[in-house]
Design a protein around this motif. Structure first.
Motif, PDB file in Angstrom:
ATOM      1  N   UNK A 204       1.248  -1.243  -0.275  1.00  0.00           N
ATOM      2  CA  UNK A 204      -0.007   0.551  -0.199  1.00  0.00           C
ATOM      3  C   UNK A 204       0.657   1.602   0.043  1.00  0.00           C
ATOM      4  N   UNK A 205       1.071   1.527  -1.373  1.00  0.00           N
ATOM      5  CA  UNK A 205       2.195   3.014  -1.143  1.00  0.00           C
ATOM      6  C   UNK A 205       1.031   4.202  -0.347  1.00  0.00           C
ATOM      7  N   UNK A 206       2.029   4.711   0.520  1.00  0.00           N
ATOM      8  CA  UNK A 206       1.529   5.904   1.631  1.00  0.00           C
ATOM      9  C   UNK A 206       2.535   6.559   1.648  1.00  0.00           C
ATOM     10  N   UNK A 207       2.630   8.012   2.617  1.00  0.00           N
ATOM     11  CA  UNK A 207       4.231   8.338   2.467  1.00  0.00           C
ATOM     12  C   UNK A 207       4.163   8.473   4.356  1.00  0.00           C
ATOM     13  N   UNK A 208       3.166   7.665   4.728  1.00  0.00           N
ATOM     14  CA  UNK A 208       3.285   7.734   6.276  1.00  0.00           C
ATOM     15  C   UNK A 208       4.089   7.253   7.034  1.00  0.00           C
ATOM     16  N   UNK A 209       4.154   8.060   8.009  1.00  0.00           N
ATOM     17  CA  UNK A 209       5.398   7.391   8.643  1.00  0.00           C
ATOM     18  C   UNK A 209       6.476   5.807   9.442  1.00  0.00           C
ATOM     19  N   UNK A 210       5.580   5.251   9.372  1.00  0.00           N
ATOM     20  CA  UNK A 210       4.732   3.943   9.699  1.00  0.00           C
ATOM     21  C   UNK A 210       5.504   3.251   8.526  1.00  0.00           C
ATOM     22  N   UNK A 211       5.309   3.576   6.639  1.00  0.00           N
ATOM     23  CA  UNK A 211       5.433   2.969   6.403  1.00  0.00           C
ATOM     24  C   UNK A 211       7.179   2.664   6.009  1.00  0.00           C
ATOM     25  N   UNK A 212       7.123   1.507   5.638  1.00  0.00           N
ATOM     26  CA  UNK A 212       8.411   0.984   5.180  1.00  0.00           C
ATOM     27  C   UNK A 212       9.055   1.651   3.651  1.00  0.00           C
ATOM     28  N   UNK A 213      10.677   2.030   4.101  1.00  0.00           N
ATOM     29  CA  UNK A 213      11.054   2.785   2.870  1.00  0.00           C
ATOM     30  C   UNK A 213      10.964   1.196   1.467  1.00  0.00           C
ATOM     31  N   UNK A 214      10.609   1.537   0.620  1.00  0.00           N
ATOM     32  CA  UNK A 214      10.506   0.685  -0.518  1.00  0.00           C
ATOM     33  C   UNK A 214      12.034  -0.409  -0.422  1.00  0.00           C
ATOM     34  N   UNK A 215      12.469   0.509  -1.521  1.00  0.00           N
ATOM     35  CA  UNK A 215      14.132  -0.295  -0.639  1.00  0.00           C
ATOM     36  C   UNK A 215      14.822  -0.962  -0.263  1.00  0.00           C
ATOM     37  N   UNK A 216      14.068  -0.646   0.738  1.00  0.00           N
ATOM     38  CA  UNK A 216      14.767  -1.884   1.973  1.00  0.00           C
ATOM     39  C   UNK A 216      13.908  -3.023   1.558  1.00  0.00           C
ATOM     40  N   UNK A 217      13.180  -3.177   0.716  1.00  0.00           N
ATOM     41  CA  UNK A 217      12.016  -4.305   1.016  1.00  0.00           C
ATOM     42  C   UNK A 217      12.248  -5.399  -0.546  1.00  0.00           C
ATOM     43  N   UNK A 218      12.522  -6.758   0.403  1.00  0.00           N
ATOM     44  CA  UNK A 218      12.362  -7.672  -0.799  1.00  0.00           C
ATOM     45  C   UNK A 218      11.088  -7.310  -1.810  1.00  0.00           C
ATOM     46  N   UNK A 219      11.524  -8.126  -3.094  1.00  0.00           N
ATOM     47  CA  UNK A 219      10.292  -7.855  -3.832  1.00  0.00           C
ATOM     48  C   UNK A 219       9.798  -9.485  -4.277  1.00  0.00           C
ATOM     49  N   UNK A 220       8.470  -9.460  -3.374  1.00  0.00           N
ATOM     50  CA  UNK A 220       7.505 -10.837  -3.930  1.00  0.00           C
ATOM     51  C   UNK A 220       7.843 -11.781  -4.801  1.00  0.00           C
ATOM     52  N   UNK A 221       7.903 -12.431  -5.209  1.00  0.00           N
ATOM     53  CA  UNK A 221       7.272 -13.553  -5.830  1.00  0.00           C
ATOM     54  C   UNK A 221       5.915 -12.634  -6.531  1.00  0.00           C
ATOM     55  N   UNK A 222       4.761 -12.662  -6.051  1.00  0.00           N
ATOM     56  CA  UNK A 222       3.711 -11.892  -6.138  1.00  0.00           C
ATOM     57  C   UNK A 222       3.185 -11.433  -5.768  1.00  0.00           C
ATOM     58  N   UNK A 223       3.410  -9.406  -6.215  1.00  0.00           N
ATOM     59  CA  UNK A 223       3.300  -8.570  -5.601  1.00  0.00           C
ATOM     60  C   UNK A 223       2.179  -7.698  -6.484  1.00  0.00           C
ATOM     61  N   UNK A 224       1.599  -7.392  -5.633  1.00  0.00           N
ATOM     62  CA  UNK A 224       0.426  -6.014  -6.566  1.00  0.00           C
ATOM     63  C   UNK A 224       1.233  -5.379  -5.040  1.00  0.00           C
ATOM     64  N   UNK A 225       1.085  -3.611  -5.902  1.00  0.00           N
ATOM     65  CA  UNK A 225       1.116  -2.597  -5.537  1.00  0.00           C
ATOM     66  C   UNK A 225      -0.136  -1.626  -5.525  1.00  0.00           C
ATOM     67  N   UNK A 226      -0.724  -1.161  -5.116  1.00  0.00           N
ATOM     68  CA  UNK A 226      -1.803  -0.426  -4.153  1.00  0.00           C
ATOM     69  C   UNK A 226      -1.582   1.083  -4.428  1.00  0.00           C
ATOM     70  N   UNK A 227      -2.596   1.604  -5.166  1.00  0.00           N
ATOM     71  CA  UNK A 227      -2.354   3.447  -5.605  1.00  0.00           C
ATOM     72  C   UNK A 227      -4.218   3.799  -4.796  1.00  0.00           C
ATOM     73  N   UNK A 228      -3.704   5.289  -4.147  1.00  0.00           N
ATOM     74  CA  UNK A 228      -5.236   5.164  -3.506  1.00  0.00           C
ATOM     75  C   UNK A 228      -5.265   7.140  -4.308  1.00  0.00           C
ATOM     76  N   UNK A 229      -6.000   7.986  -4.014  1.00  0.00           N
ATOM     77  CA  UNK A 229      -6.157   8.750  -4.635  1.00  0.00           C
ATOM     78  C   UNK A 229      -5.763   9.980  -4.352  1.00  0.00           C
ATOM     79  N   UNK A 230      -5.496  11.354  -5.040  1.00  0.00           N
ATOM     80  CA  UNK A 230      -4.414  11.538  -4.404  1.00  0.00           C
ATOM     81  C   UNK A 230      -5.278  12.880  -3.483  1.00  0.00           C
ATOM     82  N   UNK A 231      -4.394  13.688  -2.595  1.00  0.00           N
ATOM     83  CA  UNK A 231      -5.490  14.070  -1.377  1.00  0.00           C
ATOM     84  C   UNK A 231      -5.137  13.292  -0.217  1.00  0.00           C
ATOM     85  N   UNK A 232      -6.310  12.820  -0.408  1.00  0.00           N
ATOM     86  CA  UNK A 232      -7.084  11.758   0.792  1.00  0.00           C
ATOM     87  C   UNK A 232      -5.506  10.538   0.665  1.00  0.00           C
TER      88      UNK A 232
END
Length: 275
Positions: A204-232
């Motif tokens: 879940x792509x989010x700027x929240x502080x608790x989110x892990x930096x993307x580059x620090x994570x291994x890329x899973x074999x089966x991955x889905x990238x979730x994007x939400x509305x701009x603003x909220x």
């Protein structure tokens, strides 16, 4: 041009055979739900004729475009009517100047729900791109273009997203929404749960502080990238159901365009897989 092409000259803007093309700017918000959709321009027409999974109902071309498009028009199925008219007639029908002089009508057919899509399309190569509450045509089209560019296996959209077969979304996608497999419908949580149940990790792509930096994570074999509305951004329930991930940015700045965020995430995953 081959003799098999079904050319039909039109001189009356009120010709009922052109109903699908009448005032298409005003119909842009609804045409995708009526079983038909409109594409405009040479690039998207070529995609519709050569790579699209959707059937072509008809073409509508300015007379001046017939000769320049001869090679492409040779690919039109013999049973598909090609309506032609002077530019001023075409502009009158469409409701605004169509300087490209190239329109086509496709048949939407049945678009699966996310759960149905996953049952039909497993296994898939490449990550999935999940869109929630993306109501802007430009952003939707750009997300599809990015997904195609970086090898996504498909795009899933919840019911709050706009139709990727809107004329403008198709154009911005450079025709990607015509060939990239996608599903549309249901709630965002329904979509995420369906993907999780299919064995995917959801970022879940989010700027929240608790989110892990993307580059620090291994890329899973089966991955889905979730994007939400701009603003909220993504709602709490979707972030809680997934793994919150952020794109590191300069201090004091945490917001970029949603399609840009998707492109960065997809490019990162694509690069990791290529490596």
């Amino acid at each position: 041009m081959g003799s098999a092409m079904h050319l039909i000259p039109v001189t009356d803007p009120a010709d009922p055979r052109l109903a699908a093309y009448t005032s298409i700017r005003e119909k842009d918000l609804t045409s995708g739900h009526g079983g038909r959709f409109i594409v405009e321009g040479k690039v998207t027409l070529e995609t519709l004729l050569t790579r699209s999974r959707f059937a072509v109902e008809s073409l509508f071309l300015a007379e001046s475009r017939l000769a320049p498009l001869a090679d492409l028009l040779a690919k039109v199925p013999a049973d598909v009517p090609v309506y032609t008219a002077p530019q001023d007639i075409m502009d009158h029908v469409a409701g605004f100047p169509m300087h490209r002089g190239v329109l086509a009508c496709g048949l939407k057919g049945d678009i699966p729900l996310p759960g149905e899509f996953l049952a039909q399309h497993e296994p898939r190569s490449g990550p999935l791109l999940l869109l929630s509450d993306i109501s802007n045509h430009d952003n939707t089209g750009a997300c599809f273009r990015n997904a195609a560019a970086f090898g996504a296996g498909g795009v899933l959209l919840d019911e709050r997203c706009c139709d990727p077969l809107y004329r403008k979304a198709i154009r911005v996608s450079s025709g990607a929404s015509l060939f990239l497999p996608y599903a549309h419908g249901g709630t965002g949580l329904d979509m995420v749960n369906a993907v999780l149940n299919a064995g995917y990790t959801v970022w879940a792509m989010t700027p929240r502080a608790e989110a892990q930096p993307m580059q620090s994570l291994p890329v899973p074999d089966k991955l889905a990238i979730l994007l939400g509305a701009e603003g909220p951004g993504l709602p709490d329930a979707l972030i809680a159901a997934a793994e919150p991930v952020r794109i590191p940015m300069s201090p004091g700045f945490d917001s970029i365009n949603v399609a840009t965020a998707g492109a960065i995430a997809l490019a990162h995953v694509f690069g990791e897989k290529q490596g």
